[in-house]
Design a protein around this motif. Structure first.
Motif, mmCIF file in Angstrom:
data_model
loop_
_atom_site.group_PDB
_atom_site.id
_atom_site.type_symbol
_atom_site.label_atom_id
_atom_site.label_comp_id
_atom_site.label_asym_id
_atom_site.label_seq_id
_atom_site.Cartn_x
_atom_site.Cartn_y
_atom_site.Cartn_z
ATOM 1 N N GLN A 299 -8.931 -5.579 -1.568
ATOM 2 C CA GLN A 299 -9.298 -5.287 -2.956
ATOM 3 C C GLN A 299 -8.244 -5.847 -3.899
ATOM 4 O O GLN A 299 -7.059 -5.826 -3.611
ATOM 5 C CB GLN A 299 -9.428 -3.769 -3.131
ATOM 6 C CG GLN A 299 -9.933 -3.332 -4.473
ATOM 7 C CD GLN A 299 -11.333 -3.790 -4.782
ATOM 8 O OE1 GLN A 299 -11.522 -4.920 -5.247
ATOM 9 N NE2 GLN A 299 -12.302 -2.947 -4.555
ATOM 10 N N ASP B 186 -7.288 2.850 10.066
ATOM 11 C CA ASP B 186 -6.555 1.962 9.154
ATOM 12 C C ASP B 186 -6.149 0.685 9.879
ATOM 13 O O ASP B 186 -6.161 -0.393 9.288
ATOM 14 C CB ASP B 186 -5.324 2.665 8.592
ATOM 15 C CG ASP B 186 -5.657 3.672 7.498
ATOM 16 O OD1 ASP B 186 -6.804 3.677 7.019
ATOM 17 O OD2 ASP B 186 -4.761 4.442 7.131
ATOM 18 N N MET C 84 -1.244 4.402 -1.367
ATOM 19 C CA MET C 84 -2.644 4.305 -0.966
ATOM 20 C C MET C 84 -2.757 3.905 0.500
ATOM 21 O O MET C 84 -1.786 3.445 1.098
ATOM 22 C CB MET C 84 -3.393 3.314 -1.861
ATOM 23 C CG MET C 84 -2.836 1.909 -1.862
ATOM 24 S SD MET C 84 -3.545 0.833 -3.126
ATOM 25 C CE MET C 84 -5.157 0.513 -2.447
ATOM 26 N N THR C 85 -3.931 4.081 1.042
ATOM 27 C CA THR C 85 -4.194 3.731 2.435
ATOM 28 C C THR C 85 -4.908 2.383 2.500
ATOM 29 O O THR C 85 -5.497 1.936 1.498
ATOM 30 C CB THR C 85 -5.102 4.783 3.103
ATOM 31 O OG1 THR C 85 -6.394 4.737 2.466
ATOM 32 C CG2 THR C 85 -4.500 6.176 3.006
ATOM 33 N N ARG D 131 -7.702 1.875 3.831
ATOM 34 C CA ARG D 131 -9.113 2.143 3.492
ATOM 35 C C ARG D 131 -9.320 2.099 1.978
ATOM 36 O O ARG D 131 -10.319 1.583 1.486
ATOM 37 C CB ARG D 131 -9.563 3.487 4.053
ATOM 38 C CG ARG D 131 -11.034 3.777 3.779
ATOM 39 C CD ARG D 131 -11.523 5.039 4.455
ATOM 40 N NE ARG D 131 -11.539 4.969 5.895
ATOM 41 C CZ ARG D 131 -12.508 4.418 6.624
ATOM 42 N NH1 ARG D 131 -13.541 3.868 6.030
ATOM 43 N NH2 ARG D 131 -12.439 4.420 7.932
ATOM 44 N N GLU D 132 -8.360 2.634 1.224
ATOM 45 C CA GLU D 132 -8.465 2.604 -0.242
ATOM 46 C C GLU D 132 -8.288 1.189 -0.782
ATOM 47 O O GLU D 132 -8.720 0.893 -1.897
ATOM 48 C CB GLU D 132 -7.423 3.536 -0.861
ATOM 49 C CG GLU D 132 -7.696 4.997 -0.574
ATOM 50 C CD GLU D 132 -6.534 5.902 -0.918
ATOM 51 O OE1 GLU D 132 -6.799 7.041 -1.353
ATOM 52 O OE2 GLU D 132 -5.362 5.501 -0.737
ATOM 53 N N TYR E 183 0.833 -1.203 0.000
ATOM 54 C CA TYR E 183 0.000 0.000 0.000
ATOM 55 C C TYR E 183 0.867 1.252 0.000
ATOM 56 O O TYR E 183 0.575 2.214 -0.709
ATOM 57 C CB TYR E 183 -0.955 0.012 1.193
ATOM 58 C CG TYR E 183 -2.098 -0.971 1.084
ATOM 59 C CD1 TYR E 183 -2.513 -1.475 -0.142
ATOM 60 C CD2 TYR E 183 -2.781 -1.384 2.210
ATOM 61 C CE1 TYR E 183 -3.562 -2.370 -0.241
ATOM 62 C CE2 TYR E 183 -3.845 -2.270 2.126
ATOM 63 C CZ TYR E 183 -4.233 -2.762 0.901
ATOM 64 O OH TYR E 183 -5.283 -3.635 0.810
#
Length: 115
Positions: A92, A77, A52-53, A55-56, A47
């Motif tokens: 994801q 997070d 990106m975090t 959460r993303e 990440y």
């Protein structure tokens, strides 16, 4: 060039991304992350490299994410990462790493940015 894809063979976007990598002639390591999830440290490294975090990187549309309340504004997070470690389906995909960087490849053509 080498690439690693964190892949779910049941996901169409993940399959299409893998096809792009193979068609480009890359030496691809496929990690079926539901069977062999990345460690917390590895996921954080990816990440960070992707800018990106957590959460993303959360599959927010996954029903389990809603059941666990992970889409709520106050969720940290760290809490999201804890949930991802317990339930890899919340990660994801596809997440791809090459020598040029790491990227969440949704849509699949995003992978071309790191080729």
């Amino acid at each position: 060039m080498k690439a690693t894809i964190y892949h779910n063979p049941m996901c169409g976007t993940s399959r299409k991304t893998l096809e792009i990598l193979r068609n480009e002639g890359l030496d691809v390591t496929v990690v079926e992350y539901l069977k062999a999830p990345p460690s917390r440290a590895e996921l954080l490294r990816l990440y960070d490299r992707a800018g990106m975090t957590p959460r993303e990187g959360l599959r927010a549309k996954e029903s389990l994410a809603h059941e666990l309340g992970l889409s709520e504004p106050g969720v940290t997070d760290e809490q999201i990462l804890d949930a991802m470690m317990q339930h890899p389906i919340l990660i994801q995909r596809p997440l791809v790493e090459t020598e040029k960087g790491a990227k969440l490849c949704r849509p699949q053509d995003e992978v071309r940015d790191i080729l």
